[in-house]
Enzyme design. Structure first.
Site, PDB file in Angstrom:
ATOM      1  N   GLY A 193       4.031   1.584   6.215  1.00  0.00           N
ATOM      2  CA  GLY A 193       4.391   0.223   6.634  1.00  0.00           C
ATOM      3  C   GLY A 193       5.653  -0.334   6.011  1.00  0.00           C
ATOM      4  O   GLY A 193       6.560  -0.791   6.716  1.00  0.00           O
ATOM      5  N   VAL A 194       5.752  -0.301   4.690  1.00  0.00           N
ATOM      6  CA  VAL A 194       6.934  -0.843   4.022  1.00  0.00           C
ATOM      7  C   VAL A 194       8.116   0.120   4.191  1.00  0.00           C
ATOM      8  O   VAL A 194       9.225  -0.295   4.552  1.00  0.00           O
ATOM      9  CB  VAL A 194       6.647  -1.100   2.521  1.00  0.00           C
ATOM     10  CG1 VAL A 194       7.907  -1.590   1.815  1.00  0.00           C
ATOM     11  CG2 VAL A 194       5.497  -2.093   2.346  1.00  0.00           C
ATOM     12  N   HIS A 250      -2.948  10.452  -0.376  1.00  0.00           N
ATOM     13  CA  HIS A 250      -1.965  10.399   0.722  1.00  0.00           C
ATOM     14  C   HIS A 250      -1.432  11.786   1.091  1.00  0.00           C
ATOM     15  O   HIS A 250      -0.360  11.904   1.696  1.00  0.00           O
ATOM     16  CB  HIS A 250      -0.728   9.541   0.352  1.00  0.00           C
ATOM     17  CG  HIS A 250      -0.977   8.076   0.263  1.00  0.00           C
ATOM     18  ND1 HIS A 250      -0.287   7.277  -0.619  1.00  0.00           N
ATOM     19  CD2 HIS A 250      -1.815   7.263   0.933  1.00  0.00           C
ATOM     20  CE1 HIS A 250      -0.694   6.019  -0.478  1.00  0.00           C
ATOM     21  NE2 HIS A 250      -1.633   5.991   0.455  1.00  0.00           N
ATOM     22  N   ARG A 255     -11.332  12.181   7.989  1.00  0.00           N
ATOM     23  CA  ARG A 255     -10.553  11.961   6.780  1.00  0.00           C
ATOM     24  C   ARG A 255     -11.526  11.838   5.606  1.00  0.00           C
ATOM     25  O   ARG A 255     -12.449  11.026   5.637  1.00  0.00           O
ATOM     26  CB  ARG A 255      -9.749  10.680   6.908  1.00  0.00           C
ATOM     27  CG  ARG A 255      -9.005  10.377   5.648  1.00  0.00           C
ATOM     28  CD  ARG A 255      -8.233   9.098   5.726  1.00  0.00           C
ATOM     29  NE  ARG A 255      -7.494   8.938   4.490  1.00  0.00           N
ATOM     30  CZ  ARG A 255      -7.261   7.764   3.928  1.00  0.00           C
ATOM     31  NH1 ARG A 255      -7.691   6.658   4.495  1.00  0.00           N
ATOM     32  NH2 ARG A 255      -6.594   7.704   2.808  1.00  0.00           N
ATOM     33  N   ASN A 258       0.450  -0.363   2.155  1.00  0.00           N
ATOM     34  CA  ASN A 258      -0.378  -1.187   1.290  1.00  0.00           C
ATOM     35  C   ASN A 258      -0.745  -0.379   0.041  1.00  0.00           C
ATOM     36  O   ASN A 258      -0.637  -0.840  -1.087  1.00  0.00           O
ATOM     37  CB  ASN A 258      -1.606  -1.648   2.076  1.00  0.00           C
ATOM     38  CG  ASN A 258      -2.293  -2.805   1.401  1.00  0.00           C
ATOM     39  OD1 ASN A 258      -1.656  -3.628   0.745  1.00  0.00           O
ATOM     40  ND2 ASN A 258      -3.597  -2.845   1.504  1.00  0.00           N
ATOM     41  N   ARG A 264      -3.045  -3.092  -5.801  1.00  0.00           N
ATOM     42  CA  ARG A 264      -3.257  -2.294  -7.016  1.00  0.00           C
ATOM     43  C   ARG A 264      -2.062  -2.425  -7.953  1.00  0.00           C
ATOM     44  O   ARG A 264      -0.918  -2.461  -7.506  1.00  0.00           O
ATOM     45  CB  ARG A 264      -3.446  -0.811  -6.677  1.00  0.00           C
ATOM     46  CG  ARG A 264      -4.666  -0.522  -5.853  1.00  0.00           C
ATOM     47  CD  ARG A 264      -4.872   0.998  -5.732  1.00  0.00           C
ATOM     48  NE  ARG A 264      -5.778   1.292  -4.641  1.00  0.00           N
ATOM     49  CZ  ARG A 264      -5.456   1.998  -3.546  1.00  0.00           C
ATOM     50  NH1 ARG A 264      -4.245   2.510  -3.427  1.00  0.00           N
ATOM     51  NH2 ARG A 264      -6.335   2.200  -2.606  1.00  0.00           N
ATOM     52  N   GLU A 288       8.793   2.302   6.451  1.00  0.00           N
ATOM     53  CA  GLU A 288       9.326   2.414   7.813  1.00  0.00           C
ATOM     54  C   GLU A 288      10.010   1.135   8.266  1.00  0.00           C
ATOM     55  O   GLU A 288      10.855   1.165   9.157  1.00  0.00           O
ATOM     56  CB  GLU A 288       8.189   2.746   8.803  1.00  0.00           C
ATOM     57  CG  GLU A 288       7.645   4.150   8.625  1.00  0.00           C
ATOM     58  CD  GLU A 288       6.327   4.369   9.378  1.00  0.00           C
ATOM     59  OE1 GLU A 288       6.118   3.741  10.426  1.00  0.00           O
ATOM     60  OE2 GLU A 288       5.517   5.184   8.893  1.00  0.00           O
ATOM     61  N   ASN A 289       9.617   0.003   7.656  1.00  0.00           N
ATOM     62  CA  ASN A 289      10.069  -1.282   8.201  1.00  0.00           C
ATOM     63  C   ASN A 289      10.951  -2.134   7.295  1.00  0.00           C
ATOM     64  O   ASN A 289      11.646  -3.010   7.788  1.00  0.00           O
ATOM     65  CB  ASN A 289       8.850  -2.124   8.594  1.00  0.00           C
ATOM     66  CG  ASN A 289       8.069  -1.492   9.717  1.00  0.00           C
ATOM     67  OD1 ASN A 289       8.590  -1.326  10.816  1.00  0.00           O
ATOM     68  ND2 ASN A 289       6.845  -1.107   9.443  1.00  0.00           N
ATOM     69  N   ASN A 325     -12.085   8.007  10.582  1.00  0.00           N
ATOM     70  CA  ASN A 325     -11.808   7.589   9.206  1.00  0.00           C
ATOM     71  C   ASN A 325     -12.847   6.524   8.865  1.00  0.00           C
ATOM     72  O   ASN A 325     -12.737   5.378   9.284  1.00  0.00           O
ATOM     73  CB  ASN A 325     -10.385   7.023   9.126  1.00  0.00           C
ATOM     74  CG  ASN A 325     -10.008   6.605   7.720  1.00  0.00           C
ATOM     75  OD1 ASN A 325     -10.858   6.606   6.815  1.00  0.00           O
ATOM     76  ND2 ASN A 325      -8.758   6.247   7.538  1.00  0.00           N
ATOM     77  N   GLU A 352      -0.940  10.117  10.300  1.00  0.00           N
ATOM     78  CA  GLU A 352      -2.013  10.843   9.628  1.00  0.00           C
ATOM     79  C   GLU A 352      -3.061  11.346  10.620  1.00  0.00           C
ATOM     80  O   GLU A 352      -3.616  12.426  10.446  1.00  0.00           O
ATOM     81  CB  GLU A 352      -2.666   9.929   8.575  1.00  0.00           C
ATOM     82  CG  GLU A 352      -1.727   9.692   7.406  1.00  0.00           C
ATOM     83  CD  GLU A 352      -2.246   8.680   6.392  1.00  0.00           C
ATOM     84  OE1 GLU A 352      -2.011   7.482   6.595  1.00  0.00           O
ATOM     85  OE2 GLU A 352      -2.882   9.098   5.419  1.00  0.00           O
ATOM     86  N   LYS A 365     -12.566   3.691  11.586  1.00  0.00           N
ATOM     87  CA  LYS A 365     -11.350   3.798  12.373  1.00  0.00           C
ATOM     88  C   LYS A 365     -11.449   5.082  13.176  1.00  0.00           C
ATOM     89  O   LYS A 365     -11.898   6.100  12.626  1.00  0.00           O
ATOM     90  CB  LYS A 365     -10.153   3.942  11.427  1.00  0.00           C
ATOM     91  CG  LYS A 365      -9.185   2.807  11.400  1.00  0.00           C
ATOM     92  CD  LYS A 365      -8.208   3.071  10.292  1.00  0.00           C
ATOM     93  CE  LYS A 365      -6.822   2.674  10.574  1.00  0.00           C
ATOM     94  NZ  LYS A 365      -5.948   2.927   9.437  1.00  0.00           N
TER      95      LYS A 365
END
Ligand code: AMP
Length: 398
Positions: free
Chosen positions: A328-329, A178, A89, A209, A239, A331-332, A8, A382, A15
């Protein structure tokens, strides 16, 4: 083993992950950050071990060399575990790329042709592709596009109500993003529910994010909240998501902001960051818990927008079998999950507070046993999806 290297490549980062696509086992992963700077940072992970180094890395070629060096020094031996495919990606595939695509020179040119639609991302993705194809010259390379899953959107959902000829000429329409995550999560949800995806209506909430919703009917994306670019839709880390386009005219006239400044303003300095000074949901939540009214107000805006979209997408789908939280948000954050579905019992949505409060990395149900619509948390992956799609594109079973 079906080993894939997933790459990526961003404008200032690279990444990567080396993994076995048949089992999902990760062999190593890493991140090279601040490419182009004198003090670039490399983090290479193998199992529980993490190796960090700093050195000047001036371009993607140098970043790739550092990645190869990390494999050599810290393992695993990339020759012994040589990838059978390299999956890349790619952010924007326009209308041209409807699935994973084996890369040749023509595909590179086609990705380049889409640069006007993703001026920051596609050039960075291409830089990674070019270097990787030179380094792994004997291995097939595959592009997996963030937009591909949404090429199933109807014109009704993806065309904006502007002059049709102008829109056509400049390729203005909704492409979404996504897609790799939405597709993976929808497929996992079907497995979790032991039901064929063809029979299911699913609402996937990828909230990290960056954030977007996707209405998935019979395994196909029928609506998604990101638009021509990832700026549209939900409130995100940096954003703004939706706003009246006339805000731009207003800010241009009244605040004297130019096009590039407006771009930066909405993409990098808005969202949670603009509202609270932090783009990290953990900070915003803990400040709100401590009574910070600014943070609580930002959460209210964030949740309100989510609920607005959940309602709209349930109407479009005509009900749903499951609502799935990921990223992130999603799942947590039990708070975001609870507040975004609060008071929807009348729709058949009942969250079980205890299940919702459980912390886990596993796929799980957080709705009550009697909830008509199941509510699930499914961690996204992903890289695994890119690896699997890459094997699919070269016609080899992972
Ligand atoms: P992603 O882009 O998927 O990596 O998600 C990043 C976002 O997830 C950041 O805003 C984090 O603050 C948020 N996040 C991670 N862990 C938590 C947590 N425990 N509670 C709330 N938000 C979290």
């Amino acid at each position: 083993m079906s080993i894939a290297l997933v790459v990526n490549s961003g404008s200032s980062s690279l990444k990567y992950q080396l993994l076995d696509a048949s089992t999902g086992q990760m062999l190593a992963s890493g991140l090279v950050e601040r490419i182009g700077e004198e003090r670039a940072v490399t983090t290479h992970r193998v199992g529980d071990e993490k190796f960090r180094s700093e050195q000047p890395i001036l371009d993607h070629g140098a970043a790739f060399a550092v990645m190869m060096g990390s494999f050599l020094t810290h393992g695993p031996d990339i020759n012994a575990h040589s990838p059978k495919v390299v999956g890349h990606r790619v952010v924007h595939g326009g209308r041209r790329f409807v699935g994973p695509t084996r890369i040749d020179d023509q595909v590179e040119r086609d990705i380049d042709d889409l640069v006007p639609l993703a001026p920051l991302h596609n050039p960075a993705n291409l830089a990674g592709i070019r270097v990787a194809r030179a380094v792994f010259a004997d291995v097939p390379h595959v592009a997996v596009f963030d937009t591909a899953f949404h090429t199933s959107l109807s014109d009704a959902s993806s065309l904006y109500a502007i002059d049709a000829e102008t829109a056509r000429k400049h390729r203005v329409r909704k492409y979404g993003a996504h897609g790799t995550s939405h597709k993976y999560v929808a497929a996992r949800a079907a497995e979790y529910l032991h039901r064929p995806i063809e029979d299911l209506k699913l609402l996937v909430l990828h909230i990290g994010n960056g954030a977007s919703l996707c209405a998935v009917e019979g395994g196909r994306s029928i609506e998604t909240s990101m638009g021509m670019t990832p700026l549209e839709g939900l409130v995100m880390g940096t954003r703004s998501g939706d706003l009246d386009p006339a805000v731009l005219f207003h800010l241009s006239r009244q605040a004297g902001l130019g096009i590039d400044e407006l771009d930066t303003f909405l993409n990098r300095r808005s969202g949670l960051l603009g509202l609270t000074g932090s783009n990290d949901m953990r900070d915003v939540e803990s400040r709100a818990e401590d009574g910070d009214q600014v943070a609580r107000g930002a959460l209210d805006i964030y949740i309100h927008r989510l609920r607005h979209y959940i309602g709209a997408y349930l109407a479009l789908l005509g009900g749903a079998d499951a609502i799935i939280f990921t990223a992130g948000v999603g799942e947590n954050s039990q708070l975001v999950r609870a507040e975004s579905l609060e008071g929807m019992e009348w729709l058949g949505i009942e969250i079980d507070p205890e299940r919702n409060a459980e912390r886990s990395d596993e796929e799980r149900r957080i709705s009550t046993d009697s909830s008509k619509i199941e509510v699930l948390v499914i961690p996204t992956n992903e890289e695994l999806e890119i690896a699997r799609q890459s094997f699919e594109a070269i016609g080899v079973e992972a």
